[in-house]
Design a protein around this motif. Structure first.
Motif, PDB file in Angstrom:
ATOM      1  N   PHE B  40       6.071  -9.725  -6.775  1.00  0.00           N
ATOM      2  CA  PHE B  40       5.103  -9.542  -5.702  1.00  0.00           C
ATOM      3  C   PHE B  40       4.336  -8.236  -5.830  1.00  0.00           C
ATOM      4  CE2 PHE B  40       7.836 -12.694  -3.576  1.00  0.00           C
ATOM      5  CZ  PHE B  40       6.853 -13.591  -3.217  1.00  0.00           C
ATOM      6  N   THR B 101      13.408  -6.652  -3.992  1.00  0.00           N
ATOM      7  CA  THR B 101      12.984  -5.352  -4.505  1.00  0.00           C
ATOM      8  C   THR B 101      11.498  -5.354  -4.824  1.00  0.00           C
ATOM      9  OG1 THR B 101      15.165  -5.167  -5.470  1.00  0.00           O
ATOM     10  CG2 THR B 101      13.556  -3.556  -6.164  1.00  0.00           C
ATOM     11  N   LEU B 103       9.218  -7.087  -3.348  1.00  0.00           N
ATOM     12  CA  LEU B 103       8.516  -6.968  -2.065  1.00  0.00           C
ATOM     13  C   LEU B 103       8.495  -5.519  -1.606  1.00  0.00           C
ATOM     14  CD1 LEU B 103       9.984 -10.016  -0.140  1.00  0.00           C
ATOM     15  CD2 LEU B 103       7.620  -9.713  -0.784  1.00  0.00           C
ATOM     16  N   ALA B 104       9.640  -4.845  -1.774  1.00  0.00           N
ATOM     17  CA  ALA B 104       9.733  -3.445  -1.351  1.00  0.00           C
ATOM     18  C   ALA B 104       8.791  -2.576  -2.179  1.00  0.00           C
ATOM     19  CB  ALA B 104      11.170  -2.955  -1.482  1.00  0.00           C
ATOM     20  N   SER B 107       5.309  -3.027  -0.996  1.00  0.00           N
ATOM     21  CA  SER B 107       5.059  -2.321   0.265  1.00  0.00           C
ATOM     22  C   SER B 107       4.940  -0.812   0.043  1.00  0.00           C
ATOM     23  CB  SER B 107       6.184  -2.644   1.245  1.00  0.00           C
ATOM     24  OG  SER B 107       6.009  -1.945   2.430  1.00  0.00           O
ATOM     25  N   ILE B 108       5.791  -0.276  -0.847  1.00  0.00           N
ATOM     26  CA  ILE B 108       5.742   1.168  -1.115  1.00  0.00           C
ATOM     27  C   ILE B 108       4.393   1.546  -1.725  1.00  0.00           C
ATOM     28  CG2 ILE B 108       6.702   3.016  -2.555  1.00  0.00           C
ATOM     29  CD1 ILE B 108       9.453   1.640  -2.190  1.00  0.00           C
ATOM     30  N   ASN B 111       1.499   1.153   0.947  1.00  0.00           N
ATOM     31  CA  ASN B 111       1.504   2.154   2.006  1.00  0.00           C
ATOM     32  C   ASN B 111       1.342   3.576   1.483  1.00  0.00           C
ATOM     33  OD1 ASN B 111       1.893   0.802   4.707  1.00  0.00           O
ATOM     34  ND2 ASN B 111       3.406  -0.233   3.452  1.00  0.00           N
ATOM     35  N   SER B 112       1.716   3.807   0.225  1.00  0.00           N
ATOM     36  CA  SER B 112       1.415   5.117  -0.355  1.00  0.00           C
ATOM     37  C   SER B 112      -0.084   5.308  -0.433  1.00  0.00           C
ATOM     38  CB  SER B 112       2.008   5.233  -1.768  1.00  0.00           C
ATOM     39  OG  SER B 112       3.378   5.034  -1.723  1.00  0.00           O
ATOM     40  N   VAL B 114      -2.233   3.788   1.612  1.00  0.00           N
ATOM     41  CA  VAL B 114      -2.684   3.974   2.989  1.00  0.00           C
ATOM     42  C   VAL B 114      -2.501   5.427   3.398  1.00  0.00           C
ATOM     43  CG1 VAL B 114      -2.192   3.403   5.393  1.00  0.00           C
ATOM     44  CG2 VAL B 114      -2.263   1.594   3.680  1.00  0.00           C
ATOM     45  N   MET B 115      -1.371   6.005   2.990  1.00  0.00           N
ATOM     46  CA  MET B 115      -1.053   7.367   3.402  1.00  0.00           C
ATOM     47  C   MET B 115      -1.976   8.382   2.728  1.00  0.00           C
ATOM     48  SD  MET B 115       2.810   8.685   3.772  1.00  0.00           S
ATOM     49  CE  MET B 115       3.058   9.544   2.245  1.00  0.00           C
ATOM     50  N   PHE B 224      -3.057  -8.461  -2.555  1.00  0.00           N
ATOM     51  CA  PHE B 224      -2.106  -9.442  -2.026  1.00  0.00           C
ATOM     52  C   PHE B 224      -2.536 -10.884  -2.303  1.00  0.00           C
ATOM     53  CE2 PHE B 224      -0.616 -12.121   1.510  1.00  0.00           C
ATOM     54  CZ  PHE B 224       0.747 -11.963   1.347  1.00  0.00           C
ATOM     55  N   LEU B 225      -3.742 -11.227  -1.858  1.00  0.00           N
ATOM     56  CA  LEU B 225      -4.182 -12.614  -1.985  1.00  0.00           C
ATOM     57  C   LEU B 225      -4.439 -13.028  -3.436  1.00  0.00           C
ATOM     58  CD1 LEU B 225      -4.293 -14.770   0.084  1.00  0.00           C
ATOM     59  CD2 LEU B 225      -6.706 -14.311   0.443  1.00  0.00           C
TER      60      LEU B 225
END
Lengths: 347, 299
Positions: B40, B101, B103-104, B107-108, B111-112, B114-115, B224-225
């Motif tokens: 993913f 993992t 997926l995680a 996400s990491i 969001n990194s 995004v941050m 994602f898509l």
């Protein structure tokens, strides 16, 4: 055969009766605590508490598919969305429907039903969607279910965005009656735990665990693999639909983007932190990981750089937690075991 | 309404989109073939490639082609890093742990971004000449479209030659066919997996750059898509085999464009839903895909 088979020894009738009695005592204790919370906490904390109840429903029911049957569904957001839209459309007052939904079919426009049947209808619609997705996918080995359920999420979002007459598209539905509260969410949570517990300890549950451990052996022993996996998947979808309905009536406004992949991911993390295959683990995972982001959100704001909060930080920490659990403690906190509540007889 | 020119135009658009799906699907199918992992995080490497490309493009880095090649190389190494840190410790663990993992990791990475760069979409503008339209016999395409198709075909041809003829390439095919047997034959699985991640991530970064250029925008969740759809493409073609990913990518590209182009406009909003309905249909009637070996076990 496996860790999860420990503790499922034969029960005598007295043991079962005793468990029922002790179980009732625990429910009474929970009710007292909820009553105490209701009379002391402010609305902000009560809402968090209600969300904890919803997350317990989601995590415990997801455990059925992902923990016991060994499949991997990522359909939480999709099923919640279906349940939320269905229940909201059924429970909205007729006056509001005629005003905001001119395109709605006449019979639906003229009906408004109470909260409980609306919630159940939400669950049933989610379960029907699960049958449609599950039938082609669950015949196959491998984790196609993960992608298919993510696909379902995309489909649901697209339909919610485009089916203007019924969903109002991107504007969403607002003014949903605020019927949901801690009593409803925890009531459903208790029911979910009870149902999942009963299923797991029934012949169906044994069959699920057998399929998870060795698919071929289970099939050779006459387990109907498709039917058993489908049962787990559909039942967990039903409860996710219910959770969506409860959530919609808690936040009172929903849009197609209300149910995003982030929700699904966070529920999966709750499940793996608690330990897949442990019902008590799921409950504790749900409680801890509902509270953690609430706390982290304060940190995000506190660490604001030049006025903008450090968005993303709490999600990174949750994801990191999931990755670390997978690498260093794959079995989660409870490793598929249950915490025995004092007074309960082991089954 | 459906004049030959219109049809030809739709075919051009389909080839264009299909090329990008094919590039993404190759990395997914290589990793799935070796590790049975639905990665993913693959779409997020695409996103990182696009951002790195944006950084170089907006610095007016020349020649332009280097703003594509540098991210490819860099993201290739990011792919190796992700495999080393997140997936290798899980070798031999149940498939589902790697899935979670990945997926995680996804996400990491998201969001990194995004941050650090915020979730605000940014414009990805290429120098004017690249988007110039050419019209041949009434059918129009931009230089970028030609670049997309040409580059994709070249990269895929190079990959095919590599996998067919080099020792590592042959080892990779052997490992995809039967990991345990390949290991018994003395193939260094870690090396093969590393190379697969490097090549797959490189192609994802190329697709990310092309995707960003086509739609003129980048944002942290853009991968994602396309990542999910490319997996559908890989399943259509037959997961685990590289030619299958290419075929599936083009078929999906055509299917999606034709769905939008030849049905009444009211349906075009359902484009993404159509792709995943197609996945369910394929899994129902031909779960091994078009080129996949019929090894899939069924209940």
């Amino acid at each position: 055969m496996s860790r999860a088979m420990d503790g499922v020894r034969r029960v005598d009738i007295n043991g079962a009766a005793r468990n029922l009695l002790v179980g009732c005592a625990y429910v009474a204790l929970l009710a007292t605590l909820l009553w105490l919370a209701q009379s002391t906490l402010n609305n902000y904390y009560l809402r968090i508490l209600a969300v904890i109840g919803i997350n317990i429903i989601l995590t415990v029911s997801l455990n059925l598919t992902n923990g016991f049957a060994g499949d991997f569904s990522l359909g939480i957001a999709a099923f919640m969305s279906i349940g939320a839209y269905t229940a909201a459309l059924l429970s909205l007052p007729v006056a509001m429907k005629t005003a905001s939904f001119p395109g709605l079919p006449a019979w639906l426009q003229a009906t408004s039903i109470p909260f409980l049947p609306a919630t159940i209808a939400g669950g049933v619609m989610a379960a029907i969607a699960a049958v449609i997705v599950g039938l082609p996918v669950l015949r196959l080995r491998g984790h196609y279910l993960a992608v298919a359920t993510l696909g379902l999420m995309v489909i649901v979002r697209v339909v919610a965005n485009n089916w203007q007459d019924v969903t109002r598209g991107a504007r969403g539905i607002n003014g949903i009656p605020p019927l949901s509260n801690i009593w409803w969410t925890f009531g459903w949570a208790v029911l979910t735990i009870y149902v999942v517990w009963m299923v797991v300890h029934s012949p169906y549950g044994r069959a699920m665990i057998a399929i998870r451990e060795d698919w071929l052996a289970a099939q050779a022993r006459g387990v109907n693999v498709l039917r058993t996996r489908l049962l787990a998947f559909v039942l967990s979808a039903f409860f996710a639909g219910v959770a969506g309905a409860l959530y919609a009536h808690l936040i009172t406004a929903i849009t197609p983007s209300s149910f995003s992949f982030v929700i699904t991911f966070n529920i999966v993390v709750m499940l793996v932190v608690g330990g897949m295959g442990s019902i008590t683990g799921s409950v504790i995972g749900a409680v801890l990981l509902t509270l953690l982001p609430e706390g982290l959100r304060q940190v995000e704001t506190a660490l604001a750089v030049g006025g903008t909060p450090l968005y993303g930080l709490s999600q990174i920490i949750i994801a990191l937690l999931a990755a670390l659990v997978m690498i260093f403690r794959r079995q989660g906190l409870f490793g598929g075991r249950e915490i025995r509540l004092p007074g309960m007889v082991e089954r | 309404m459906f004049t030959p020119t219109y049809v030809a135009q739709q075919i051009i658009n389909g080839v264009n989109l299909g090329s990008m799906y094919a590039l993404i699907a190759i990395g997914l199918t290589m990793v799935y073939g070796l590790l049975r992992l639905i990665n993913f995080a693959h779409g997020d490497l695409l996103m990182l490639g696009a951002y790195l490309g944006l950084l170089l493009v907006s610095a007016a880095f020349t020649p332009l082609i280097l703003t594509l090649f540098i991210p490819m190389l860099a993201i290739g190494f990011v792919g190796i890093l992700v495999e080393r840190l997140a997936y290798r410790p899980l070798r031999g663990a149940p498939e589902v742990t790697m899935l979670i993992t990945s997926l995680a990791v996804s996400s990491i990475i998201e969001n990194s971004m995004v941050m650090t760069v915020t979730a605000q979409p940014r414009a990805f503008n290429l120098p004017a000449g690249v988007n110039q339209l050419h019209t041949v016999a009434g059918v129009s395409f931009s230089t970028l479209d030609a670049l997309t198709v040409g580059l994709s075909v070249a990269l895929m041809a190079a990959l095919t030659l590599y996998v067919r003829n080099t020792r590592t390439g042959i080892a990779m095919r052997a490992a995809a066919e039967n990991l345990r047997a390949a290991r018994l034959m003395g193939i260094d699985i870690n090396r093969v997996v590393m190379v697969a991640f490097f090549l797959g991530s490189m192609l994802a970064a190329a697709a990310g750059w092309l995707w960003a250029a086509k739609y003129s925008t980048v944002e942290p969740f853009m991968g994602f898509l396309p990542g999910l759809k490319a997996f559908v493409a890989a399943v259509i073609g037959g997961i685990g085999v590289i030619p299958g990913a290419v075929l599936g990518g083009y078929l999906l590209g055509f299917a999606e464009i034709f769905f939008v182009g030849f049905l009444p406009p009211a349906y075009s909003g359902y484009r993404d839903a159509f792709v995943f309905a197609l996945l369910l249909l394929i899994l129902l009637i031909r779960p091994n895909g078009i080129l996949g070996a019929s090894t899939e076990e069924r209940a």
